[in-house]
Each structure stands twice: as C-alpha cells, then as structure tokens.
Design an enzyme around this catalytic site. Sequence first.
Site, PDB file in Angstrom:
ATOM      1  N   TYR A  62       0.843  -1.200   0.000  1.00 60.52           N
ATOM      2  CA  TYR A  62       0.000   0.000   0.000  1.00 60.52           C
ATOM      3  C   TYR A  62       0.872   1.242   0.000  1.00 60.52           C
ATOM      4  O   TYR A  62       2.071   1.190   0.278  1.00 60.52           O
ATOM      5  CB  TYR A  62      -0.936   0.024   1.224  1.00 60.52           C
ATOM      6  CG  TYR A  62      -0.225   0.221   2.534  1.00 60.52           C
ATOM      7  CD1 TYR A  62       0.090   1.503   2.985  1.00 60.52           C
ATOM      8  CD2 TYR A  62       0.152  -0.860   3.313  1.00 60.52           C
ATOM      9  CE1 TYR A  62       0.763   1.691   4.194  1.00 60.52           C
ATOM     10  CE2 TYR A  62       0.816  -0.680   4.513  1.00 60.52           C
ATOM     11  CZ  TYR A  62       1.116   0.599   4.943  1.00 60.52           C
ATOM     12  OH  TYR A  62       1.796   0.786   6.126  1.00 60.52           O
ATOM     13  N   CYS A  63       0.220   2.374  -0.317  1.00 65.07           N
ATOM     14  CA  CYS A  63       0.885   3.684  -0.228  1.00 65.07           C
ATOM     15  C   CYS A  63      -0.146   4.667   0.322  1.00 65.07           C
ATOM     16  O   CYS A  63      -0.975   4.283   1.147  1.00 65.07           O
ATOM     17  CB  CYS A  63       1.441   4.105  -1.597  1.00 65.07           C
ATOM     18  SG  CYS A  63       0.181   4.290  -2.885  1.00 65.07           S
ATOM     19  N   ALA A  64      -0.123   5.908  -0.141  1.00 58.96           N
ATOM     20  CA  ALA A  64      -1.082   6.887   0.357  1.00 58.96           C
ATOM     21  C   ALA A  64      -2.408   6.818  -0.399  1.00 58.96           C
ATOM     22  O   ALA A  64      -3.474   6.849   0.202  1.00 58.96           O
ATOM     23  CB  ALA A  64      -0.493   8.294   0.264  1.00 58.96           C
ATOM     24  N   LYS A  88      -3.823  -0.632  -2.065  1.00 60.38           N
ATOM     25  CA  LYS A  88      -3.899   0.724  -2.586  1.00 60.38           C
ATOM     26  C   LYS A  88      -3.554   1.756  -1.506  1.00 60.38           C
ATOM     27  O   LYS A  88      -2.447   2.206  -1.428  1.00 60.38           O
ATOM     28  CB  LYS A  88      -5.239   1.021  -3.246  1.00 60.38           C
ATOM     29  CG  LYS A  88      -5.541   0.094  -4.415  1.00 60.38           C
ATOM     30  CD  LYS A  88      -6.823   0.430  -5.076  1.00 60.38           C
ATOM     31  CE  LYS A  88      -7.270  -0.509  -6.161  1.00 60.38           C
ATOM     32  NZ  LYS A  88      -6.382  -1.386  -6.796  1.00 60.38           N
ATOM     33  N   VAL A  90      -3.218   3.263   2.496  1.00 59.36           N
ATOM     34  CA  VAL A  90      -3.075   2.930   3.916  1.00 59.36           C
ATOM     35  C   VAL A  90      -4.392   3.183   4.648  1.00 59.36           C
ATOM     36  O   VAL A  90      -4.702   2.523   5.637  1.00 59.36           O
ATOM     37  CB  VAL A  90      -1.921   3.740   4.558  1.00 59.36           C
ATOM     38  CG1 VAL A  90      -2.201   5.237   4.550  1.00 59.36           C
ATOM     39  CG2 VAL A  90      -1.632   3.261   5.963  1.00 59.36           C
TER      40      VAL A  90
END
Length: 93
Positions: A62-64, A88, A90
């Site tokens: 995941y990221c932002a 996808k 956080v």
Amino acid sequence: MTPQELSQKARQLVAEGAVLLDVRTPQEFQQGHPEVARNIPVQELPRRLSEVGPPGTRVVVYCAAGARSAQAVQLLRAGGYTDVFDLKSVNYW
C-alpha cells in the site's frame, strides 16, 4: 473491490503470514502506519527486494492513494513475487 473488501482481504492475508509493505516515504511512514508494516519506499524497492523476503513470499502493498502501490506491484512481480495484493491506500487498512 470496495475499500471495506480491500481491508478485509489485506488483513486476512497478513494474518495468514503475508508481508505488509508500505512503499511511502520514511516521513509518511513515521506519521502513522499499521504496526506490522515494513517500509521500503517504492523508489528503493528494486534494490531492496531481498528485504521483502524470497520470491514466493506473499505481499500486501500500500501507499497513500494507490499510484505508488500499483508501481510497487509491477516491480515485485518483475522481481519474481507472484502472490502480491494491492491494498492501494493505507487508509483502507
């Protein structure tokens, strides 16, 4: 998948032993992350794949917002990781 479905699937995979990989910057990671997450920024991922585990390791990434995690999925698959799930954001954890 809805955010709730993404969350449920990611939590299930991590509970079953998958690595939870945060590909945001160290500064973003320090601002808050799931306790079990490992932080490897996406731009460093190609040279740090060994820190994820051997190819074949299950990975939830995941990221932002989803752009960097999508890039990380491609990098992981190119590195031999075939069981990769893109959470996808956080915020979906």
